[in-house]
Scaffold this motif. Structure first.
Motif, short mmCIF file in Angstrom:
data_model
loop_
_atom_site.label_atom_id
_atom_site.label_comp_id
_atom_site.label_asym_id
_atom_site.label_seq_id
_atom_site.Cartn_x
_atom_site.Cartn_y
_atom_site.Cartn_z
N ALA A 44 40.96 44.67 28.24
CA ALA A 44 40.36 42.35 28.34
C ALA A 44 41.67 42.12 27.49
O ALA A 44 42.33 43.24 26.58
N ASP A 46 41.15 39.12 26.03
CA ASP A 46 40.56 38.10 25.01
C ASP A 46 39.32 38.71 24.55
O ASP A 46 38.27 39.69 25.53
N GLU A 50 32.24 36.23 27.22
CA GLU A 50 32.48 37.15 27.58
C GLU A 50 32.87 38.15 28.61
O GLU A 50 32.18 38.92 28.54
N SER A 51 34.24 38.92 27.81
CA SER A 51 34.94 40.13 28.13
C SER A 51 33.43 41.15 27.14
O SER A 51 33.42 41.92 27.40
N ALA A 55 31.25 43.89 29.05
CA ALA A 55 31.57 45.31 28.75
C ALA A 55 30.21 45.71 28.53
O ALA A 55 30.48 47.28 28.58
N LEU A 63 35.53 48.41 23.81
CA LEU A 63 35.91 47.87 24.33
C LEU A 63 37.92 47.61 23.63
O LEU A 63 37.88 47.23 23.02
N VAL A 65 41.62 45.31 23.01
CA VAL A 65 42.11 43.99 23.56
C VAL A 65 43.49 43.44 23.11
O VAL A 65 43.88 44.34 22.33
N TYR A 222 47.30 33.53 29.23
CA TYR A 222 46.70 35.55 29.79
C TYR A 222 47.73 35.53 30.94
O TYR A 222 47.71 36.44 30.60
N LEU A 247 38.75 44.15 33.31
CA LEU A 247 37.63 43.16 32.45
C LEU A 247 38.95 41.30 32.99
O LEU A 247 39.42 41.61 32.43
N ASP A 248 38.88 41.34 34.51
CA ASP A 248 40.08 39.85 34.62
C ASP A 248 38.98 38.71 34.36
O ASP A 248 38.27 38.20 35.36
N ILE A 249 39.64 37.94 33.40
CA ILE A 249 39.05 36.59 32.62
C ILE A 249 39.56 35.40 32.42
O ILE A 249 40.22 35.54 31.42
#
Length: 253
Positions: A44, A46, A50-51, A55, A63, A65, A222, A247-249
């Motif tokens: 991800a 960030d 949420e990420s 996860a 994870l 990032v 982003y 993970l697209d946030i």
């Protein structure tokens, strides 16, 4: 793979040690697990709640990032930070962060990814940041319009934050520094490139771009920084028998 093995793998191609004195990010393994093997890695932009929560829901062991949790000074483990860490620790998820070394990398980096989308040739490092050049500039094989440049670099077809057509309509030369690098527009003006691409625009830069006849695209912090984590993800998946997921946030910024 263990976190130690993954750390060695990432360090084998990302210049983490080379940015120790210039990058505020604590690059590398920021949160370890209990030593068990990792079979799935999520990627991800960030390390946000949420990420981290996603996860945990996806059952990942690490994870990876671009923007981690720790930046230049000790952080109290209270409030938001405590909540993020609590999810990581309670689900035994390791956190790995790579900031400027991922912007700068000539193959898997954010700026290299944007340069590839444009098809830039004759590439050279661009964008001085504490004696490191973390971006790239180059020449297009054929002139394109600024609208065509927008189409080529847009992730998931999302619109950029801003398009500033202040220069030539036929663009041949392009400089790129992803993320929050509006001030590097001054270098682009000095080096007389046709188009400068970054994540964010700044009011302080606007009139200089107008008067310097510099086209600019603020592609979004982003959206200009999804490319590096996705390329590292693809490299890992191709070289090791690990499950990966992006993970697209998006923040819209």
């Amino acid at each position: 793979m263990t976190t130690k093995q993954l750390d060695s793998y990432f360090r084998s191609f990302l210049d983490i040690d080379g940015f120790l004195r210039t990058d505020d990010s604590l690059n590398g393994l920021q949160v370890d697990n209990d030593g068990r093997n990792i079979t799935k890695v999520a990627f991800a932009v960030d390390a946000c709640f949420e990420s981290i929560t996603l996860a945990a829901q996806r059952g990942v062991g690490m994870l990876f990032v671009h923007h981690g949790l720790f930046w230049g000074k000790p952080a109290p483990i209270t409030g938001i930070m405590r909540e993020r860490l609590q999810v990581l620790l309670s689900h035994n998820i390791a956190l790995y962060a790579v900031h400027l070394p991922l912007d700068q990398h000539p193959v898997v980096g954010n700026n290299a990814g944007l340069a590839d989308l444009l098809g830039l040739e004759q590439r050279e490092p661009f964008g001085d940041y504490h004696q490191h050049k973390i971006g790239y500039k180059g020449i297009l094989p054929k002139p394109i319009s600024i609208d065509e440049a927008v189409k080529r670099i847009s992730f998931m077809g999302r619109p950029p934050l801003g398009v500033y057509p202040f220069g030539t309509k036929e663009i041949r030369s392009v400089a790129i520094v992803s993320g929050g690098a509006a001030m590097e527009a001054f270098q682009a003006i000095d080096e007389q490139v046709d188009l400068y691409i970054t994540g964010e625009m700044s009011h302080s830069v606007y009139h200089y771009a107008v008067e310097g006849a510099l086209n600019m695209i603020a592609g979004g912090h982003y959206s200009t920084e999804v490319w590096g984590v996705r390329r590292v993800m693809e490299k890992l998946a191709n070289e090791y028998n690990l499950e990966v997921e992006f993970l697209d946030i998006p923040t819209g910024l």
